[in-house]
Design a protein around this motif. Structure first.
Motif, short mmCIF file in Angstrom:
data_model
loop_
_atom_site.label_atom_id
_atom_site.label_comp_id
_atom_site.label_asym_id
_atom_site.label_seq_id
_atom_site.Cartn_x
_atom_site.Cartn_y
_atom_site.Cartn_z
N ILE A 166 -30.17 -16.16 43.68
CA ILE A 166 -30.81 -15.35 45.04
C ILE A 166 -30.09 -16.06 46.30
N MET A 167 -29.53 -15.29 46.90
CA MET A 167 -29.22 -15.73 48.47
C MET A 167 -29.68 -14.66 49.14
N ALA A 168 -30.19 -15.10 50.68
CA ALA A 168 -30.94 -14.49 51.50
C ALA A 168 -30.28 -14.92 53.02
N SER A 169 -30.68 -13.74 53.64
CA SER A 169 -30.08 -13.75 55.08
C SER A 169 -30.97 -14.70 55.91
N ARG A 170 -32.29 -14.69 55.60
CA ARG A 170 -33.45 -15.15 56.26
C ARG A 170 -34.57 -15.32 55.59
N PRO A 171 -35.54 -15.86 55.88
CA PRO A 171 -36.88 -15.73 55.02
C PRO A 171 -37.25 -14.18 54.86
N ASN A 172 -37.62 -13.82 53.80
CA ASN A 172 -37.99 -12.29 53.84
C ASN A 172 -37.12 -11.34 54.27
N GLY A 173 -35.60 -11.76 54.30
CA GLY A 173 -34.70 -10.71 54.84
C GLY A 173 -33.95 -10.16 53.69
N ALA A 174 -32.83 -9.63 53.85
CA ALA A 174 -31.77 -9.26 53.00
C ALA A 174 -31.48 -10.22 51.77
N ILE A 175 -31.40 -9.81 50.69
CA ILE A 175 -31.21 -10.64 49.80
C ILE A 175 -30.01 -10.22 48.71
N TYR A 176 -29.68 -11.11 47.79
CA TYR A 176 -28.41 -10.73 46.99
C TYR A 176 -28.90 -11.51 45.67
N ILE A 177 -28.75 -10.82 44.46
CA ILE A 177 -29.03 -11.57 43.16
C ILE A 177 -27.77 -11.23 42.43
N GLY A 178 -27.38 -12.56 41.95
CA GLY A 178 -26.16 -12.64 41.00
C GLY A 178 -26.13 -13.64 39.98
N ARG A 179 -25.02 -13.83 39.38
CA ARG A 179 -25.04 -14.77 38.27
C ARG A 179 -23.33 -15.23 38.35
N ALA A 180 -23.19 -16.43 38.05
CA ALA A 180 -21.98 -17.31 37.75
C ALA A 180 -21.93 -18.26 36.99
N ARG A 181 -20.73 -18.63 36.68
CA ARG A 181 -20.54 -19.71 36.01
C ARG A 181 -20.60 -21.18 36.77
N ARG A 190 -34.53 -5.50 38.92
CA ARG A 190 -35.54 -4.34 38.54
C ARG A 190 -36.89 -4.81 39.20
N TRP A 191 -37.16 -5.90 39.53
CA TRP A 191 -38.33 -6.51 40.18
C TRP A 191 -38.75 -5.66 41.37
N ARG A 192 -39.91 -5.86 41.74
CA ARG A 192 -40.41 -5.48 43.03
C ARG A 192 -39.87 -6.60 44.12
N ARG A 193 -39.82 -6.18 45.22
CA ARG A 193 -39.44 -7.26 46.28
C ARG A 193 -40.50 -8.39 46.48
#
Length: 94
Positions: free
Chosen positions: A7-22, A68-71
């Motif tokens: 999970i990456m974020a812009s700031r605490p409780n800000g916009a987030i991105y969920i991903g996966r990578a090798r 699918r989780w709630r924020r």
């Protein structure tokens, strides 16, 4: 082969991105370089949480579940291991 869900974020409780990578280090650098439309648009540049998975299928299943989780649940997951929402890039195993 080891995979990461993150999970990456812009700031605490800000916009987030969920991903996966090798290769998580390379993927984080791609986000920071603006190669992802979503992370570029919302200024998401801080790796705030990650976990390892044993393979592609496990990482895909975990990523889809997290999306699918709630924020509030996602924020709690981050806060459990990274309460200050600090960058965790230095903690990525080699």
């Amino acid at each position: 082969m080891q995979h990461f869900v993150y999970i990456m974020a812009s700031r605490p409780n800000g916009a987030i991105y969920i991903g996966r990578a090798r290769d998580l280090r390379a993927r984080v650098e791609q986000h920071r370089a603006g190669l992802s439309v979503h992370t570029e648009r919302y200024g998401i540049k801080t790796l705030v949480w990650f976990e390892t998975q044993d393979g592609f299928a496990a990482s895909l299943q975990r990523e889809r579940a997290l999306k699918r989780w709630r924020r509030a649940w996602k924020n709690q997951l981050i806060a459990e291991t990274n309460p200050e929402w600090q960058d965790m890039t230095a903690n990525i195993p080699f």
